[in-house]
Scaffold this active site. Sequence first.
Site: not given
Ligand code: EPZ
Length: 430
Positions: A22, A93, A117, A126, A305, A327
């Site tokens: 996905k 998202r 979610c 970022q 996840d 995370i």
């Molecule tokens: C992706 O979310 C996935 N979603 C999530 O899957 C997954 O849990 C997550 O990556 C971590 O692997 C999609 O791919 C659509 P991140 P994403 O940016 O990209 C912080 C599922 O169940 N952060 O890697 O939103 C953030 O708060 C979903 O399939 C910042 O601080 O996650 C987190 O603590 C849920 N600033 C960490 O980084 C930013 O600009 C990682 O988030 C971006 C993120």
Amino acid sequence: MEQYAVKGGNPLVGEVEIGGAKNAALGILAAAIMTDDTCTIDNIPDVRDTNVMLQAIESIGSTVVRKDRHTCEISGKNIIDQTIDNDYIKKIRASYYLLGALLGKYKKARVSLPGGCNIGLRPIDQHIKGFKALGATVRIEHGMIVAEADKLTGAHIYLDVVSVGATINIMLASVMAEGTTIIENAAKEPHVVDVANFLNTMGGSIKGAGTDVIRIKGARSLHGTNYTIIPDQIEAGTFMFAAALTRGDVTVKNVIPKHLESISAKLSEIGCQVEESDDAVRVVATGQLNHTHVKTLPYPGFPTDMQPQITVALGLSKGTSIVTESIFENRFKYVDELTRMGASIKVEGNTAIIDGVNKYTGASISAPDLRAGAALVIAALAADGVTVIDDVRYIQRGYEDFHLKLQSLGGLIELVDSEKEIQKFRLKTG
Ligand code: EPZ
């Protein structure tokens, strides 16, 4: 409102085919509109989030032709609008990938602030830092993120946190920028690599995806391609843990075992037998599961996840386990629901201290989000009696035919939408 009715107790046994990833699909579908040619994409999971993404790209003028359940032809030739603002897109998202894709192609994008979610604060600073480094201005206006640029120029971008979304979005925005972009401290998840591979088959030049330094040499234009999305690591991991919880014997097929290493390692640690072959992994669980400790980390660490799925397994394991979520800070909301099923878990900040119990008992519970919802379903498959799970729409965001696949492994689970159907299920399953 649809619910799952689940009667626990049957070990899951058999083989299950894993669908396309996905989170790779969401990035790839957004990337596909970056050319005016047609892209044929296969192995798209038929789940809510990908369908919402397809509707969103259609809403701005892209052509989407569904060739079969998992294959679409997409053309971004007739895009007439760079504004994506509708109720459904706010719920996913990954709508933010349309910012990167539209900015990269048209140098302007207006997209509703992303939802997704509710698993904690999910900033996108970022992503914005990356767009700005490439020369865009970014502002928030009437609930929309507006990104614009006269031209995009390659830049050196260091991510302050390892972010899947920011890494993919910066690849999208920079793939046709002038010059070279370097992303440091990039995310290494398999879906980051898959999006990079897709962009490369479209004529992009992205090197280093899968390591923490990605180099993107701006291409003049992108062209159409045919592409098959990788298998879903998290769907596979969920079925592997379902085998463990139900003391079953399940072979997950059509997977890339390398992507599942951290999951396989934890299953071995808690006493399951894990056998890998070229494109399948078999999990056999007999007897009591053992306790362990786990901390979620960016890939190749243990995925956030999969955190709810391992927690529900440790809830039924011998001894005390500790799960640390590093995370997302709010990803233990399902513990209250699991407690209603008899689990003994104390959450302190980002840590869950789990005292294994001998059994869960069926209860009426709700799925708080996608992965937690799936984890509660597998807990229910191992519980005594019947569990009714509300809010299954969250689970349907990311699992195709979840209950049908579980049924095919011998799980007693049905999709129901009335009290009468629940009663019928109770009578049928004794
Ligand atoms: C992706 O979310 C996935 N979603 C999530 O899957 C997954 O849990 C997550 O990556 C971590 O692997 C999609 O791919 C659509 P991140 P994403 O940016 O990209 C912080 C599922 O169940 N952060 O890697 O939103 C953030 O708060 C979903 O399939 C910042 O601080 O996650 C987190 O603590 C849920 N600033 C960490 O980084 C930013 O600009 C990682 O988030 C971006 C993120």
